[in-house]
Motif scaffolding. Sequence first.
Motif, PDB file in Angstrom:
ATOM      1  N   ALA A  93      43.223  32.894  31.538  1.00 54.76           N
ATOM      2  CA  ALA A  93      41.968  32.162  31.786  1.00 54.76           C
ATOM      3  C   ALA A  93      41.901  31.824  33.296  1.00 54.76           C
ATOM      4  O   ALA A  93      40.789  32.231  34.137  1.00 54.76           O
ATOM      5  N   VAL A  94      43.139  31.485  33.881  1.00 53.51           N
ATOM      6  CA  VAL A  94      43.172  31.182  35.332  1.00 53.51           C
ATOM      7  C   VAL A  94      43.122  32.561  36.197  1.00 53.51           C
ATOM      8  O   VAL A  94      42.537  32.444  37.140  1.00 53.51           O
ATOM      9  N   GLN A  95      43.530  33.425  35.562  1.00 51.92           N
ATOM     10  CA  GLN A  95      43.342  34.918  35.899  1.00 51.92           C
ATOM     11  C   GLN A  95      42.155  35.167  36.542  1.00 51.92           C
ATOM     12  O   GLN A  95      41.934  35.894  37.458  1.00 51.92           O
ATOM     13  N   ARG A  96      41.145  34.821  35.738  1.00 47.74           N
ATOM     14  CA  ARG A  96      39.724  35.138  35.777  1.00 47.74           C
ATOM     15  C   ARG A  96      39.000  34.342  36.833  1.00 47.74           C
ATOM     16  O   ARG A  96      38.085  34.597  37.221  1.00 47.74           O
ATOM     17  N   LEU A  97      39.807  33.275  37.265  1.00 48.35           N
ATOM     18  CA  LEU A  97      39.100  32.183  38.255  1.00 48.35           C
ATOM     19  C   LEU A  97      38.792  33.089  39.509  1.00 48.35           C
ATOM     20  O   LEU A  97      39.455  33.856  39.989  1.00 48.35           O
ATOM     21  N   PRO A  98      37.754  32.464  40.311  1.00 46.53           N
ATOM     22  CA  PRO A  98      37.619  33.320  41.591  1.00 46.53           C
ATOM     23  C   PRO A  98      38.680  32.764  42.398  1.00 46.53           C
ATOM     24  O   PRO A  98      39.102  31.525  42.507  1.00 46.53           O
ATOM     25  N   GLY A  99      38.893  33.495  43.470  1.00 48.55           N
ATOM     26  CA  GLY A  99      39.865  32.940  44.668  1.00 48.55           C
ATOM     27  C   GLY A  99      41.298  33.336  44.298  1.00 48.55           C
ATOM     28  O   GLY A  99      42.399  33.415  44.775  1.00 48.55           O
ATOM     29  N   VAL A 100      41.674  33.599  42.838  1.00 51.52           N
ATOM     30  CA  VAL A 100      42.901  33.984  42.401  1.00 51.52           C
ATOM     31  C   VAL A 100      42.984  35.218  42.330  1.00 51.52           C
ATOM     32  O   VAL A 100      42.452  36.095  41.913  1.00 51.52           O
ATOM     33  N   GLU A 101      44.396  35.691  43.046  1.00 53.57           N
ATOM     34  CA  GLU A 101      44.738  37.072  43.200  1.00 53.57           C
ATOM     35  C   GLU A 101      45.574  37.470  42.130  1.00 53.57           C
ATOM     36  O   GLU A 101      45.397  38.475  41.434  1.00 53.57           O
ATOM     37  N   ARG A 102      46.594  36.748  41.866  1.00 52.45           N
ATOM     38  CA  ARG A 102      47.762  36.977  40.687  1.00 52.45           C
ATOM     39  C   ARG A 102      48.136  35.817  39.913  1.00 52.45           C
ATOM     40  O   ARG A 102      47.978  34.639  40.766  1.00 52.45           O
TER      41      ARG A 102
END
Lengths: 403, 223
Positions: A93-102
Amino acid sequence: MRFRDLIRLSLDSAVRARMRSVMLLLAMSIGVAAVIALTSLGEGARRYVADEFQALGTRMVIVIPGRSETGGVSPGMLAGETPRDLTLGDALAVQRLPGVERVAPVVVGSAPASVGSLEREAPVMGSSADLQPVHGFKLARGSFLPPGDLTRDTAVAVIGSNIARELFPGREAIGGNLRIGDRRFRVIGVLADQGRMIGMDSQELIIVPVSAAQALFNTESLFRMLIQAHTRDDMTRVRNATIEAIKLRHQGEEDVTVITQDALLSTFDRIFTALTLTLGGIASISLAVAGVLIMNVMLVSVSQRTSEVGLLKAIGATRAQITALFLTEAILLSVAGAITGLFVGFGVDWIVGNIYPSLPLSPPTWAVVLAIVVAILSGVVFGLMPARRAARLDPVAALAGRR
Amino acid sequence: MIDLRNICRHFQMGDQQVRALDDVNVHIETGEYVSIMGPSGSGKSTLLNVLGLLDRPTAGTYLLDGRETTSLDDEELAHTRAGKIGFIFQSFHLIPRLTAFENVELPLVIAGVAPEERRPRVQQLLASLSLESRSKHRPNELSGGQRQRVAIARAMVMQPAVLLADEPTGNLDHVSGAEVLAAIEGLNAKGITLLVVTHDAEVAQRARRHIRMRDGRVVEDAP
Ligand SMILES: Nc1ncnc2c1ncn2[C@@H]1O[C@H](COP(=O)(O)OP(=O)(O)OP(=O)(O)O)[C@@H](O)[C@H]1O
Ligand SMILES: [Mg+2]
């Protein structure tokens, strides 16, 4: 009186009273050297830790299960609930957040690792391909975990150099089979020696895919989640979005702690700066002690030179001139002590730096300035009282050697 | 040039008052050569200290070159001492860590005279007192007579108008004492006002005016 004559006369008097001057020099230089050396130590430790963090790569946000922040007793915990675990689903879920690269999920544990009859206990870290860029692991040879579906359980392992040496003595580890717990893994990479990286010795580590580690340790929950933001500026946004996203998935309970690397670093920075200040403060006490010594020694000097003061008055010296003579002597001694102390302090730094090259010591500028200023100031402050006592002597009594 | 009027100097010792000077009236002209004699404790040194502005009288007025001195502050007193008065003490009072040259130079240093100007003045004085070969010696390397002559040079280096000598020959043998006296009498011959406190009648006899003291009073003042 001319300035040059003032310096010459005071210097002459200081040089003539050799024992006294050497004693003062010693006291003052020990004080200054202590300030330099101790603050260097604090500063060195601070920079060492800061460099370690920098090596992790910037832009890191760390998610830890449980609310461990200050005042972190949530109503849920009071109601007897245990904090919900952090899961792979959360990571996705966190992976899909904006601003998250990895996002690199992390599971850790310890398990027996064996090759044939060779066996040893080793720390095992389960993660993903993203761990390498996020954490900054370097490989000596081979490759890191392959990218792909986090939930797929591939039986590959990346091992530290000590593990490789011990379990594959005298032969190539890559391509070899390794048994961890009751599962078999194929070694695909060997880590480069990078020393300790926040509590993990990369030489002793085994890294496997996260789902393999979960199966190995029979757990669903993650130990940590390491997030890399796109840019530094994204970090706060990523932090807040992560908290929100996980809260949503955990039935509205904010049961994780999210720290940005910056926050962590600045916390360490504060701790070490406080440490350095404390050390500097303690060392400054020795400067004050040296100051008191200056006062005593100068008082003795004044009483030994009473008739000289009387003579100076008889030949026309004013109170101000006599004050200046004694004060200058005290200041010259403390300045000389400060300079000697600087040499000794930097000398200690240099020696320690040669013995422990990984801990390069150099004092913070403020400490150097502080040491010199305090040294000279104590010369002035503690020299003033004896000097004024000399200046106030009654000339007739002083000439007779009485006070 | 020196005018003492009703000068008293009292010391309070517990509840006892010591009258070291008791209503002293003395007038001394420029160029005079005065001896001061009297038994021990009669106030000779106290008188010299008052004259030299090292001590302040308890009462009375002291005019030096027509100027009232009892109202001067410490700094003005110091400057007046530096410019007008030279002292010679029984125990020389040379600074042991300084050479003869540096001891003589000291009043000039304190007065802020430039080094180029100091050197010839000091050298000339040392030569006139036959001390040129001793200028780099420290006091402990000099004889008593030489030390006192260094002290005379130091007293003279600021070209004072008055030379005050408190038992200048007290610590010297006969020959050295005679040398020292000859030196200061030479200065007097050139116009300096000379006051010598002494216990030695022979020394006192050489002066042109003789003051005798007892119990803080001037009991005799005659040529
Ligand atoms: N600081 C002082 N406190 C108390 N009494 C003092 C002080 N100075 C001098 N006196 C007293 O004043 C008196 C005069 O002293 P002074 O030194 O002038 O005598 P003097 O004539 O020079 O004696 P001497 O020939 O022994 O040198 C003495 O009784 C002495 O004890
Ligand atoms: Mg006397």
